[in-house]
Design a protein around this motif. Structure first.
Motif, PDB file in Angstrom:
ATOM      1  N   LEU A  71      -3.649  10.579  -7.103  1.00  0.00           N
ATOM      2  CA  LEU A  71      -4.147  10.551  -6.095  1.00  0.00           C
ATOM      3  C   LEU A  71      -3.810  11.951  -5.439  1.00  0.00           C
ATOM      4  O   LEU A  71      -2.162  12.445  -5.195  1.00  0.00           O
ATOM      5  CB  LEU A  71      -3.063   9.483  -5.248  1.00  0.00           C
ATOM      6  N   GLU A  73      -6.075  -2.511  -9.233  1.00  0.00           N
ATOM      7  CA  GLU A  73      -7.338  -2.845  -8.798  1.00  0.00           C
ATOM      8  C   GLU A  73      -8.160  -3.462 -10.140  1.00  0.00           C
ATOM      9  O   GLU A  73      -8.776  -4.439  -9.312  1.00  0.00           O
ATOM     10  CB  GLU A  73      -8.182  -1.139  -8.669  1.00  0.00           C
ATOM     11  N   SER A  83      -1.761   0.713 -10.296  1.00  0.00           N
ATOM     12  CA  SER A  83      -2.479   0.542  -9.256  1.00  0.00           C
ATOM     13  C   SER A  83      -3.028  -0.996 -10.414  1.00  0.00           C
ATOM     14  O   SER A  83      -3.791  -1.229 -11.691  1.00  0.00           O
ATOM     15  CB  SER A  83      -4.278   1.289  -8.658  1.00  0.00           C
ATOM     16  N   ARG A 113      -8.910  10.033  -5.415  1.00  0.00           N
ATOM     17  CA  ARG A 113      -8.136   9.558  -6.249  1.00  0.00           C
ATOM     18  C   ARG A 113      -8.928   8.859  -7.827  1.00  0.00           C
ATOM     19  O   ARG A 113     -10.078   9.309  -8.195  1.00  0.00           O
ATOM     20  CB  ARG A 113      -8.330   8.405  -6.171  1.00  0.00           C
ATOM     21  N   ARG A 173       0.869  -1.475  -0.282  1.00  0.00           N
ATOM     22  CA  ARG A 173       0.357  -0.020   0.288  1.00  0.00           C
ATOM     23  C   ARG A 173       0.715   0.986  -0.067  1.00  0.00           C
ATOM     24  O   ARG A 173       1.977   1.397   0.050  1.00  0.00           O
ATOM     25  CB  ARG A 173      -1.261  -0.059   1.206  1.00  0.00           C
ATOM     26  N   THR A 218      -3.363   4.412   0.803  1.00  0.00           N
ATOM     27  CA  THR A 218      -4.743   3.388  -0.112  1.00  0.00           C
ATOM     28  C   THR A 218      -4.355   2.212   1.231  1.00  0.00           C
ATOM     29  O   THR A 218      -3.208   2.562   2.196  1.00  0.00           O
ATOM     30  CB  THR A 218      -3.943   2.891  -1.055  1.00  0.00           C
ATOM     31  N   ASP A 219      -5.114   1.567   1.198  1.00  0.00           N
ATOM     32  CA  ASP A 219      -4.807   0.433   1.934  1.00  0.00           C
ATOM     33  C   ASP A 219      -4.451  -0.683   1.393  1.00  0.00           C
ATOM     34  O   ASP A 219      -4.024   0.131  -0.301  1.00  0.00           O
ATOM     35  CB  ASP A 219      -6.367  -0.440   2.202  1.00  0.00           C
TER      36      ASP A 219
END
Lengths: 137, 438
Positions: free
Chosen positions: B233, B224, B222, B240, B185, B200-201
């Motif tokens: 960010l 994601e 990322s 974001r 993270r 971030t997590d």
């Protein structure tokens, strides 16, 4: 956020210096001895106080000038930049190092030691600091 | 600078009749010593009772910053002849010269509720003069570390003649868990590891964070969505935005332009990877390379006119420079091994890089024409250099070997001296060193 501001000066008296012996790179013949070489004496003295920034990447050569009083001390502790072939950044850095070396070194023995009778021969000094060679060490 | 030189020359010309007949004593210094500059920093005066702890902590931080550079060495308090009990006290220069302190830092701290005021003066001991004017910083008690860093930056700058880097932050990838299931993270901290915060997590893998030039935003890659995508960010509110890319495209290795308005990055589509530039306000894309090889890791020159990047177009991974709008690149790395992750220095004179050769990884620097290559480190895995704001120090990741191997951030001076680990709890990689804070 944090605010920076300048404020007016305090009066700071200058005291007489104690003798401090910065590192001198080799034995130096005193001026009373035959064969005394003014340039070599000063060169040996100052190079022992010249702190080198080894990561300097620019080829910066600066020339500085100052006047000595009869006691071999830099008059008014003033060292002037006479010329440079570097950019502002390198020049600032080189000049600060040169100024510091000259002023710090004068306290070895209470001033640069020359014959008082020959004052006119050594009162004005011009030194070239060649950083390109310095950083090769 | 020129004005200053001309003024001095004029003074000398006018003084010629008064100068010795034989002219000045002339000599050249081509030799010197490499040693830290010695300084004394007596504990800053606490101007009221509430300021005592912070005065002590803040003066120690200033010492820690300066001594941590390797360019300065503290003269310990046990050697002091003079004691400084008051900020307004005249300086006994002889006492400081006697213990060979070249610089003296005197300061005072006052606390009023949550407000903190710090003032300091810097003395050049051997000239018996103050170096610059006294400075005062006002802020909150909670921000005492920043004020300590600001004092240290001012001292550093006045003594060395170059900018400091202490009041700056680093964004990086915080790592936890085993090597085969590592959680990553984004995190941000002060340059010295203090004030760690997570941005971030660890629900998705994140890579390669990059600060914007003024430190307000961070670009990162990322996973994601399962594919690499670039996010922007906002550091203040952690909001974001994703850089738009077409389905099936993979975007990674982003970096801001020097004005912060554009992003250069790699885009991989149909097995080919090239470098693109996107304008953040209009979203307009420009393709900058179009070779069948892999072009990646772009970094702008400080004036924004050129881009250094890595490419395997020659058969091995090497460094190239091209114009900001693309065009024919020129190769700058020619040594043995493979070169990657180039980053242009803030001063524009050097490129930092990762080099892999003979089973070892190195962080190195070279001039922008490829000359004077210097390897600064060597280990099992060193990579991802990032420059300090003044271009003197490089931070990078070092990973240790084996299943239990972990990642740590290190910093090294560009001379190769002063290699040290950056104190962060847990694993840490991919540092991006931000600018000096305002």
């Amino acid at each position: 956020m944090a605010l920076a501001l300048s404020f007016s000066g305090l009066t700071v008296p200058t005291h007489v210096a104690a003798d401090v012996v910065p590192r001198v790179s080799e034995d130096i013949l005193p001026y009373e001895f035959p064969g005394f070489d003014r340039e070599r004496y000063l060169q040996n003295h100052i190079r022992g106080c010249s702190n080198v920034y080894p990561e300097t990447t620019e080829t910066t050569k600066i020339q500085v000038g100052f006047r000595l009083d009869r006691n071999g001390k830099v008059e008014g502790n003033e060292v002037h930049l006479l010329s440079t072939d570097g950019d502002q950044h390198e020049t600032d850095r080189a000049f600060e190092a040169a100024r510091r070396a000259i002023l710090r070194c004068q306290f070895s023995g209470g001033g640069y030691q020359f014959s008082p009778d020959e004052y006119e021969m050594w009162k004005d000094v011009v030194i070239t600091f060649d950083l390109d060679e310095l950083r090769q060490r | 600078m020129m004005k200053h030189i001309l003024a001095v020359l004029l003074v000398l010309v006018l003084a010629v009749p008064a100068m010795a007949q034989n002219g000045p004593l002339r000599l050249t210094i081509t030799d010197g010593v490499i040693e830290p500059i010695t300084f004394a920093a007596p504990n800053f005066e606490a101007e009221n009772a509430q300021a005592q702890q912070v005065a002590s902590d803040l003066s120690r931080l200033v010492v820690q910053d300066l001594a941590g550079t390797g360019l300065f060495r503290e003269v310990p308090a046990t050697a002091f002849i003079s004691q400084v009990s008051s900020f307004a006290q005249p300086v006994a220069f002889a006492d400081w010269r006697a213990i060979n302190a070249q610089a003296l830092i005197v300061g005072a701290v006052a606390v009023n509720g949550q407000q903190l005021t710090v003032k300091f003066r810097l003395y050049d001991v051997f000239s018996g003069q103050e170096l610059g004017d006294g400075l005062q910083f006002a802020g909150t008690v909670a921000g005492w570390r920043r004020m300590g860093h600001k004092v240290a930056d001012a001292v550093y700058s006045r003594i060395t003649g170059e900018g400091g880097y202490f009041d700056s932050r680093v964004v990086f990838v915080s790592e936890s868990g085993p090597k085969d299931n590592r959680l990553k993270r984004l995190a941000i901290m002060d340059f010295d590891g203090a004030n760690l915060q997570f941005l971030t997590d660890s629900s998705a893998i994140v890579l390669a964070p990059r600060f914007s030039p003024n430190g307000d935003r961070v670009l990162y890659t990322s996973f994601e969505s399962g594919f690499p995508r670039i996010n922007v960010l906002n550091v203040a509110n952690v909001g974001r935005q994703q850089l738009q890319t077409a389905p099936g495209e993979m975007a990674f290795s982003p970096r801001f332009s020097r004005d912060g308005r554009q992003v250069i990055y790699s885009l991989s589509n149909g097995g080919n990877t090239d470098i693109y530039r996107t304008d953040l306000s209009s979203g307009q894309n420009v393709r900058l390379t179009s070779a069948p090889s892999i072009e990646t890791a772009p970094s702008f020159s400080p004036d924004g006119s050129q881009i250094v990047f890595e490419s395997d177009r020659s058969g091995t991974q090497q460094l190239y420079i091209m114009g900001a709008n693309g065009g024919e690149p020129r190769r700058i790395s020619f040594g043995d091994g493979r070169y990657g992750t180039p980053v242009w220095s803030p001063r524009g004179d050097l490129v930092a890089f990762t080099k892999q050769n003979a089973g070892r990884f190195h962080i190195g620097v070279m001039r922008t024409d490829g000359s004077e290559e210097r390897l600064l480190t060597s280990s099992f895995l060193d990579e991802g250099p990032s420059w300090s704001p003044n271009g003197r120090v490089i931070m990078f990741s070092r990973e240790t070997q084996g299943v239990a191997g972990s990642s740590t951030m290190y910093s090294v001076d560009i001379s190769g001296r002063n290699l040290k680990a950056v104190p962060v709890q847990g694993g840490a990689s991919d540092p991006s060193w931000g600018p000096l804070q305002p």
